[in-house]
Design an enzyme around this catalytic site. Structure first.
Site, PDB file in Angstrom:
ATOM      1  N   HIS A 157      -7.585  -5.747   0.107  1.00 44.85           N
ATOM      2  CA  HIS A 157      -6.350  -4.961   0.248  1.00 44.85           C
ATOM      3  C   HIS A 157      -5.589  -5.445   1.490  1.00 44.85           C
ATOM      4  O   HIS A 157      -5.938  -5.087   2.613  1.00 44.85           O
ATOM      5  CB  HIS A 157      -6.800  -3.503   0.407  1.00 44.85           C
ATOM      6  CG  HIS A 157      -5.705  -2.506   0.529  1.00 44.85           C
ATOM      7  ND1 HIS A 157      -4.940  -2.106  -0.540  1.00 44.85           N
ATOM      8  CD2 HIS A 157      -5.251  -1.803   1.599  1.00 44.85           C
ATOM      9  CE1 HIS A 157      -4.070  -1.196  -0.134  1.00 44.85           C
ATOM     10  NE2 HIS A 157      -4.232  -0.999   1.161  1.00 44.85           N
ATOM     11  N   SER A 166       0.819  -1.211   0.000  1.00 43.14           N
ATOM     12  CA  SER A 166       0.000   0.000   0.000  1.00 43.14           C
ATOM     13  C   SER A 166       0.857   1.268   0.000  1.00 43.14           C
ATOM     14  O   SER A 166       1.731   1.393  -0.846  1.00 43.14           O
ATOM     15  CB  SER A 166      -0.935  -0.062   1.202  1.00 43.14           C
ATOM     16  OG  SER A 166      -2.084   0.658   0.930  1.00 43.14           O
TER      17      SER A 166
END
Ligand code: GCU
Length: 406
Positions: free
Chosen positions: A384, A238
């Site tokens: 995610h 990320s």
């Protein structure tokens, strides 16, 4: 133009949201003055320095200067860690000649009885070294006032898998280098470098500062004889995947890079935007995280088409070193298709170095089917995060693309 022809491409079983383009991404193989880049030498001598300069001044901010050196002060070493399967080393990194608010604390696990120096994945963590594992011996620094629970993020690491595959894992807490806050340029390590306490438009943002911190982590790893100096892989998830790519671009000592779900400002093309506001844009990222980038980047909010670079060129800055991009199917915010197209387009540069990359017209691969040589990509099911599937793919890719030097 190859990239623009891809909008809406959806031959993949992965669920892809429709996207549109804000202009055509620049051709990595044409320099600003129109010169065609047709050899590895021309890439290294002309285009790479030009792109590095553009990313420095326009996107991340100029990298912080390299300190005169570091001291790695070992605090703890256990050659029988994790029930006897690992060596654990913890120590503080002190940069010479710099007024650091606190040292950078490094945690390193190495496989035991490896029979020689091992490759190591180095990355930052969000919540403290002790959050990456349940190992009770991991130190919590006294400058961490509100430590998160031990093992809080351990689900994102598969240490057993890495150790069994002969890889080490090293990590530093982001906040040791610079807290993830808009005012950190005044309070973090960056302040020592900013002239007159004023922030210029091409000064480094937080991502650039973290990337510089990763290079200091590499400095420390290079003092440890069990670490293979030619196989330190910088990785991140990320916002830390954005950081790992910029670290690899700016520090050629990193042998390879991995970006997991890094999205906007990372592996995903800025000009490729998922409809209905489903993916992150420059406007959204700068509104919420104004401190991550150079102030100059805000000039391109809603004018992505005017940017002198796009993110396939960030991946290409790692060439010819191996780089791997991973996406997750439900992580539409990070725009998996934009990440794939960036990796596929960066392959052109890898081909100058004789690496196949991802073929020019390859469709999005199916879920859980890694593709690419020199530059690789996969998309997996799920959200995610970082899963064991991702770690296994990183290891397979590095085994194939980053063999030990003879
Ligand atoms: C937010 C942000 C992303 C970033 C992510 C993360 O979602 O918008 O750009 O990658 O946080 O770091 O988890």
């Amino acid at each position: 133009m190859l990239l623009a022809g891809c909008a809406g491409l959806s031959q993949s079983p992965a669920h892809l949201e429709p996207a549109f383009w804000k202009g055509e991404p620049p051709d990595a193989l044409v320099s600003r003055n129109g010169r065609k880049i047709d050899s590895a030498a021309a890439w290294m001598e002309i285009r790479r320095p030009e792109l590095l300069h553009l990313f420095s001044t326009t996107v991340y901010g100029k990298p912080l200067p390299v300190p005169e050196g570091i001291e790695f002060r070992v605090l703890e070493r256990d050659d029988n860690a994790l029930g006897g399967k690992a060596i654990r080393i913890q120590g503080d990194i002190l940069c010479k000649g710099i007024d650091q608010p606190n040292p950078f604390r490094l945690l390193l696990y190495l496989p035991k009885n490896a029979g020689g120096p091992v490759p190591v994945f180095l990355g930052l963590n969000f919540q403290g070294n002790h959050s990456t594992t349940f190992d009770p011996a991991v130190l919590i620094p006294e400058w961490n006032p509100k430590p998160r629970p031990r093992g809080n993020r351990a689900d994102r690491y598969d240490l057993d898998l890495l150790l069994d595959a002969g890889y080490g894992l090293a990590t530093i807490h982001t906040a040791d280098i610079e807290p993830d806050r808009p005012d950190s340029w005044k309070t973090g390590v960056r302040r020592a470098y900013l002239a007159d306490g004023v922030q210029k438009k091409d000064d480094p943002g937080t991502i650039s500062t973290w990337a510089w911190g990763l290079s200091r982590g590499l400095d420390a790893l290079l003092t440890i004889p069990e670490v293979d100096p030619d196989r330190v892989i910088v990785w991140g998830h990320s916002r830390l995947g954005k950081t790992s790519l910029w670290a690899a671009a700016t520090d050629p000592r990193f042998a390879a890079a991995v970006s997991n779900d890094s999205g906007c400002g990372g592996a995903s093309l800025t000009r490729h935007i998922v409809r209905d506001g489903k993916s992150e844009t420059l406007r959204k990222i700068i509104e919420v995280f104004p401190h991550w980038f150079a102030l100059n980047l805000s000039d391109y909010i809603d004018r992505e088409e005017a940017l002198p670079v796009d993110q396939h060129e960030l991946l290409a800055l790692v060439a010819p070193r191996p780089v791997y991009v991973a996406s997750a199917e439900s992580d539409v915010w990070a725009d998996p298709e934009g990440e794939f197209l960036a990796a596929r387009e960066a392959s052109k540069v890898y081909r100058l170095f004789g690496r196949a990359g991802i073929p020019e017209e390859a469709p999005m691969p199916k879920l859980h089917e890694p593709v690419g040589e020199g530059i690789g990509y996969h998309i997996r099911a799920g959200e995610h995060s970082v899963h064991s599937f991702d770690w296994a793919a990183f290891v397979d890719f590095m085994n194939a693309n980053l063999p030990p030097k003879k």
